[in-house]
Each structure stands twice: as C-alpha cells, then as structure tokens.
Enzyme design. Structure first.
Site, mmCIF file in Angstrom:
data_model
loop_
_atom_site.group_PDB
_atom_site.id
_atom_site.type_symbol
_atom_site.label_atom_id
_atom_site.label_comp_id
_atom_site.label_asym_id
_atom_site.label_seq_id
_atom_site.Cartn_x
_atom_site.Cartn_y
_atom_site.Cartn_z
ATOM 1 N N SER A 250 0.834 -1.208 0.000
ATOM 2 C CA SER A 250 0.000 0.000 0.000
ATOM 3 C C SER A 250 0.862 1.250 0.000
ATOM 4 O O SER A 250 2.043 1.210 0.352
ATOM 5 C CB SER A 250 -0.925 0.067 1.232
ATOM 6 O OG SER A 250 -1.730 -1.069 1.322
ATOM 7 N N ASP A 322 7.683 -9.448 10.264
ATOM 8 C CA ASP A 322 7.759 -10.899 10.288
ATOM 9 C C ASP A 322 6.973 -11.407 11.491
ATOM 10 O O ASP A 322 7.402 -11.257 12.631
ATOM 11 C CB ASP A 322 9.227 -11.332 10.388
ATOM 12 C CG ASP A 322 9.401 -12.831 10.204
ATOM 13 O OD1 ASP A 322 8.380 -13.532 10.066
ATOM 14 O OD2 ASP A 322 10.555 -13.292 10.199
ATOM 15 N N ASP A 325 7.000 -17.721 12.067
ATOM 16 C CA ASP A 325 8.284 -18.420 12.126
ATOM 17 C C ASP A 325 8.049 -19.909 11.936
ATOM 18 O O ASP A 325 7.018 -20.459 12.360
ATOM 19 C CB ASP A 325 8.974 -18.186 13.475
ATOM 20 C CG ASP A 325 9.329 -16.724 13.686
ATOM 21 O OD1 ASP A 325 9.791 -16.087 12.726
ATOM 22 O OD2 ASP A 325 9.119 -16.220 14.810
#
Length: 798
Positions: A250, A322, A325
């Site tokens: 975006s 992030d 995992d």
C-alpha cells in the site's frame, strides 16, 4: 401445414413466456435501493440515501439502528463476497468449488483461525458496545438472508444461505491477518536454497536491512529504553486457488499544515490488494446524533477499516513485519507421538477435521500440533520431507482484540483516543496513518512485535528442539516504530523498512525503496500541496529506480553486436524517464529484459518450480536493483554449462537477445508496436467468471492500464514466460481527505459498490478508475438529499 403452424405458435408462446419469466426472475435478484422495508429490532426509522454511485448514506437516531441497517444493505450488495470470506478460515471452500480447493481448505483449517475465534468469542463481554453493535450489524445481514432475494451465485453453485454469527466476522479478520503475511512464501524457500546450494548463494540476497535505501523515519519526543522446501510449494499452490483477493502492500502519506496551500492536513491512501470482482471495500456513510463516519468496510466486519469524519481521518498500509516463524521439530524415534523440547519429550496434539466436498464424499484429515503451531507436513500431499516443520503465527497466540481496535479507532474523537486503541492490534501488522482537523499527522506501526535472541535470523527455519531460538519477550507498544508531528511535516508508508527504535531493526518482508524514494522526493520538493496536486501524485506512474538500473545494465551491452533498430531502442531506454504511459515502448522492453535477466540468473540453480516460487516473493522485488549492481556472484554462472563460467555481462547480453527475440515473436519486427498497452492489462475476475462462457457476465474488463510494479500507481503483475503483464493487484481504493474542504474529499473504487451483477453499480466506477478519475465523498446532508438517486426507508413495523 396447419398443424406445424400451431406447433410453432405454441413454441413461440412458450419461448416468450420463458423470456418474460427470466426477465422477471433476474429483475427480482437486483438490490433494492428504494422503497420501504421492515427491519426488526429498530427503535426508530432509518433513512438510507443512495448517491449516484450507490454509496449509502445512513441516517439513524442511534448507532444500533444505523449498524442494523448497514448490515442489511451491505448484505444485499455483497452477500456472496461475505459467504466466501467466512468460508476460508473454516475450510469450507471445497463445499462450493469442489475437490480442487481441498488443499486450500486443509491449509487454512490447520492454521487454527477458526479454533482461535471460538476461544476469543467465549471470552467476550457480550454487554460491551462493540459486541452490541456487531450483533446489530449481523441482525441486518440475517434479515436480508431471510427476506431478501438470493444472489445468483447461490443458484449457480447450489448453496443454501445460512445465518451469520459473530464467529464469521472474526474469521474474516483472521483471513485478512494471514493474507498480509509473507513468511510462508519466503522462509522455507530460503532454507531450501541454503540447504541445496550453500550459504554463499543466500548471502547474495538482500535478506537483512539495507542501510543505503530509504527508510521510514521514526520521531519520538521521549527516548525509548535500549534493548539489546517443499512447504513453500504446497502453501503457494493452496493460496493460488483462493477465490478471494489477498493483501499485498500500500501507499499512504499525510501532509501537515506547514506543507499545504490551505494550512490544513491532507491524507492520501491507496491500499494495494489483489484485484477481484467485487472489489474489497464497501463504502458507507453513517450519521447519527452522536456518531458519524464515512467508512470502507470489509465483508462481514461491522466497523470500517479505513474512514474519516469532519475531525479525523485514517488509512492503512501493510507493515510487512515478520510474524510467522517455522520450526524444525524432532520426533521421538521410540515414540512417534512425541517430539523433543529442551525439557524433554512432549506429546503432539492431534486435530481431526472433516471437509465437505461438492459432488463428492466428505474428506477427513488429521494434523498434529507442537507448542509452536501446526505441523505442515501432513497438510498437503506435495510435502514429502520426513522432518516435521511447525508454523508459529503471532495471530493465534495473544488475546484477540482486533475487533475492539477497529471499534476503538472508529469511535475516536481525537489523536489520543485513536492512539489508545492501537495496542489492541496484534496481527496483521499495520502501518496506521492519521491526520486531523486540529493539524496533527501521525504514523504508528501497530503489531505485536517480539524480540528474538541475538544472531537468530527468523528468515530461515528455526530449531524447535533446543529452546534457544524462541522469542524472548513481546515489545511494549511504546517501542514500536512511530512518528507524531515530525519536524519534516509529513508521514508516509510504502511498505518499506522502518527506522530503528529501541536499539534494533525489526525483521520483516519489506518492499524495496522504489515507491518510498519517489514519495519522499515529491513530498520534500513541495510546500503548497492541495487536493488536486495530491490526486496527481497518487496517480504518479514514474519509477525513480528503474532508469538508474537500466543505465547500469546498458553499459554492459556490446553495441557493436546490436542492429540499428536495437540501437534506437537502447537510446530510447537511456533517455526514458521511468514513466509508464500506455503508448510507451520502453517499459515493455525493460520488463521483458528484466524477466530474462532473472530467468537466466536463477532458474538454472533453482529449477522451474522454485524459480516461480521465488518470483512471487518480496525478496525478489528487493533483489532486482540490489543484484544488478553485483559485478561478481555465484548466481551469474549458469551451472548447466559445465565447461564455462558465465559473468554478469554475458547474462545481460543473452537476456537482451532473448527479450528482443520474444518481442519480435509476440508483436512483430516493428518496435513501435510494442507499446505498454499491449501487454499491461487489468481484468477484475469473479470466481464464477473462471467459467469461460460466464466470463463476460461476471468479470469486469480487461482494460489496458498505465502504471507498473513498484511505482506509486502500483499496478502490479507477476512475471511469467508469457510476457503479458496481467495486473493482479493494485489500489483497492484511492482516497484523498482534505481537511480544508472535507465535504469535497474524493475517492474511487476499482469496479463498483455492488457485487451483484444485476446492479447498475456493479462496474460503474471501472472506467473512471483506469482513467485516473475520482468522485466526491459526500457528507453534507442537504447535498446528499438533493443529489441522491434513491431513498430506502427501514421501519420496525408498519
């Protein structure tokens, strides 16, 4: 002969009756935008004025009535979209589309979104206003399901309508949270590359933060305390079959009064989401005596995700942090029901699920979970590795308060109230953009961030046995990146790397600096912004990176080996300003060359399947400029030519020749025919439109469109061997909120308000969108009443 005439007359009559019946039937499926309807549980009458483009302006005496009406009108335009979205997290797409969606259903069921939702709802305070308004919205949806016409898609698929519950709303948010993530496309792939080829190959990727690129700058008045395989293939295949759009990236920027002509804040936002029909957002303006908001709603979710009123405005981009995992687990060799931890062996948790499949028997499957999350090896048949790999996802870990956050920001009246709601967003990670009538501009990275041990990279599969690669703690929200009223007088986000705070850079799957550099360059250079100039900027289709990259690569070409026509086009590329207009040839030649450079660099080592996976990652986008500057490197050599070691120069020369020959093959020998409009097109695909005979009825487009990957007008496309750049994601809306004249703020949707193909608002904004036009977001009641096309009145009783 007379008998034949009678037969023909009868057949003609029957045909006429069938045609009239069909017309009456299809007309009955249209949304009702005018008239009077009963809506149970209303306390007073609700008036809904529809403007020229089908945007409802809801006037009610209280919020519960307003949200009840919103649910009804949202459903009558978007029930099919709501139906698909609620089915993703619960593994019920195969029930609609058959066995081809089995892998997708298995994958999403294993994520645990539905189970996590059940736990969340069991802990809700049912007397809170958030829950009461949510249930009012759901009441409206269910009233339409019971009393309204059935959308055509339900007839075509044979589905029966079912009532909606709060669980469906939360599951829709869960899908949204996962669709933002990139780790599932990247981490296992990087691990495979390292294991197959060695760390030297991996070191040549821009995996970690690049200090030479444009970062989003933090600004805090108070100093923060310092703190120290196969899976990829299966996940990619599962997600590729989703019949709903995924979130991509975006743009947003908010300009402070010091840099605007009027001395008032201007907010711009265009979230990048996969194009589909219907488009993602449903616009609705709600006005009550103590609440008003012009918002953009996600199907099945009561509170707007993007919105504004006369006091404040907010927008979103994807943080790209992030939050997933992967852990390599070790099964006990003496007992396959247990896995190893630092404390000894623990039991796998086995989860049994059943999936209904259209025109087939139901399918039962079992997957197992560790302390980290679901083990993906049993989710899809493509996974053949013996070692179990579990996925840990932040979304399903902490308490789920995302709906409370959406409610909180929609109810906020000032910056501090707005900020107070943001810590409740744990996933997906969002860049929240804010501006208000008081002159404040702000950006917050909202997510539940966590600190890993030093030297542990979450970009690779982690060791699940030792306990030494586990998160150390969650960061307090005050440690998240943010900027409130910075001295440079604007905030922005283009999904790029945020600056460090608390002494560390947070890992993520950030996009390259291309859009960020262009945004910062344009904003820095001007101090008299207004709505018109911002609307030009949000349509900007110029790359500030690609011309530099071209210069780097062109100097490697041996001009003595080029034809006169080739030299002319190379000269045009040298002088190209990076603008992606429809009549330009340079963008076509550039991207064809870029594709072949990537193909000739990576496919020999990765193979076709892993190469295609790599091409779908943000890492690839970051590598393009990074890798082109590398004079030497392991990837340049073609390992298939055993008696030779290729160099960067040779790869570039071969790639230019391959690109040129492919363009000649596709469009002829005259380069003037290789214009961008021939290859760069946008079609909004409906799930039913995949059936060729129904494509023209359900799909919208195709249209040739300006723009490209990673320019502000981010009309993105995947690279593949076809050389046709079919746009698959881009601005899901373009909005500009100008607090000097908030009632004349402007917006546009990619197709239209309605997902009902019989509605006149199904695609009435499509051509405006591709031509870079806008329409007004009206908030003045007198103007709305004067310009409304229809009025729908809801009553509690006759």
């Amino acid at each position: 002969m007379k008998k034949l005439k009678k037969v023909l007359i009868v057949l003609t009559g029957l045909l006429f009756i069938i045609c009239i019946g069909s017309i009456i039937f299809f007309n009955s499926l249209k949304p009702d935008y005018e008239g009077k309807k009963m809506l149970p549980k209303l306390e007073s009458e609700v008036n809904v004025f529809y403007d020229t483009y089908g945007v409802p302006h809801i006037y009610a005496q209280n919020k519960s009535d307003a949200f009840r009406a919103l649910g009804y009108i949202h459903a009558q335009d978007r029930l099919w979209q709501m139906e698909l979205l609620r089915r993703v997290a619960t593994g019920r797409l195969s029930e609609v589309f058959g066995k081809d969606l089995l892998e997708t259903d298995k994958f999403f069921l294993s994520l645990g979104i539905d189970d996590y939702t059940s736990k969340t709802i069991s802990e809700l305070n049912m007397d809170s206003e958030m829950v009461k308004l949510s249930n009012a919205y759901l009441d409206g949806i269910n009233e339409f399901i019971e009393k309204g016409p059935t959308p055509i898609e339900f007839y075509l698929t044979g589905l029966k309508k079912e009532p909606f519950s709060l669980k469906d709303s939360y599951n829709a948010i869960g899908y949204m949270a996962f669709s933002f993530a990139m780790a599932h496309k990247t981490d296992p792939l990087l691990t495979n590359i390292k294991n197959q080829l060695g760390e030297e190959y991996v070191r040549e990727f821009p995996i970690h933060s690049d200090t030479s690129t444009v970062w989003i700058k933090n600004y805090k008045n108070v100093e923060a305390d310092s703190i120290g395989t196969d899976i990829t293939a299966s996940v990619t295949k599962a997600l590729d079959k989703l019949p709903v759009p995924q979130f991509e990236g975006s743009n947003s920027w908010v300009i402070a009064p010091e840099k605007t002509k009027s001395g008032k804040v201007i907010l711009a936002n265009d979230p990048h989401i996969g194009f589909a029909q219907p488009s993602v957002w449903y616009e609705a303006h709600i006005s009550t005596p103590n609440y008003e908001k012009y918002g953009y709603h996600f199907a099945g979710v009561p509170f707007p995700v993007l919105a504004h009123d006369r006091n404040l405005a907010y927008g979103l981009t994807m943080f790209e942090n992030d939050d997933i995992d992967f852990y390599l687990e070790e099964t006990n060799p003496a007992d396959s029901t247990k896995y190893a931890t630092e404390h000894g062996f623990e039991d796998y948790v086995y989860v049994n699920k059943e999936i209904k499949v259209k025109d087939a028997e139901a399918v039962s499957f079992t997957y197992k979970k560790t302390r980290h999350g679901p083990v993906l090896n049993n989710i899809a048949k493509q996974i053949t590795t013996k070692e179990p790999i579990a996925m840990s996802w932040v979304y399903t870990k902490p308490k789920n308060e995302v709906m409370d956050a959406l409610y909180g920001i929609s109810q906020a009246k000032n910056l501090r109230q707005f900020e107070h709601a943001l810590p409740k967003i744990h996933a997906p990670g969002l860049n929240v953009m804010y501006g208000d009538a008081a002159g404040n501009v702000a950006w917050w990275a909202a997510a539940k961030l966590y600190q890993m041990p030093d030297s542990i990279s979450t970009k690779f599969v982690l060791n699940g046995k030792t306990g030494r690669e586990e998160p150390l703690r969650y960061l307090d929200f005050s440690e998240n990146p943010s900027a409130i009223n910075p001295p440079w007088n604007y905030v922005y986000s283009a999904n790029n790397q945020p600056d460090s705070i608390s002494g560390m850079l947070y890992p993520g799957y950030y996009l390259p600096e291309n859009r960020a550099r262009r945004i910062v360059g344009l904003l820095d250079a001007k101090n008299d912004w207004d709505r018109e100039s911002v609307s030009e900027m949000i349509l900007d289709a110029t790359s500030s990176i690609n011309p530099v990259l071209i210069t780097e690569l062109i100097r490697l070409l041996d001009v003595s080996q080029l034809s006169e026509e080739q030299l002319i086009q190379i000269d045009a590329l040298k002088n190209w300003d990076g603008n992606y207009t429809l009549d330009n040839v340079s963008p076509t030649l550039y991207h064809r060359c870029e594709y072949f450079v990537l193909k000739n660099t990576f496919e020999d080592e990765l193979g076709k399947e892993q190469f295609n996976q790599f091409m779908g990652t943000h890492l690839l986008k970051r590598h393009i400029a990074w890798g082109a500057k590398m004079n030497v490197g392991k990837w340049w050599d073609n390992i298939l030519t055993k008696d030779k070691i290729e160099t960067r120069n040779e790869i570039v020369l071969k790639s230019f020749a391959d690109a040129w020959n492919s363009l000649v093959s596709d469009f002829g020998k005259n380069p003037s025919e290789w214009t961008w409009e021939k290859v760069h097109t946008l079609e909004h695909g409906h799930p039913i439109g995949q059936v060729e005979m129904l494509r023209k009825f359900f799909n919208v487009g195709p249209y040739p469109v300006p723009g490209s990957r990673e320019v502000i007008n981010n009309m993105a496309f995947p690279y593949d061997s076809t050389g046709l750049y079919k746009v698959n994601s881009g601005p899901s809306t373009r909005r500009i909120i100008d607090f000097s004249d908030v009632e004349n703020s402007i917006s546009i949707l990619p197709t239209g308000q309605s997902g009902n193909p019989f509605s006149k608002h199904y695609e009435d904004q499509a051509e405006l969108f591709v031509n870079g036009k806008f329409r007004k977001m009206m908030m003045n009641k007198e103007e709305i009443m004067e310009n409304s096309e229809s009025l729908l009145i809801f009553k509690a009783h006759d």
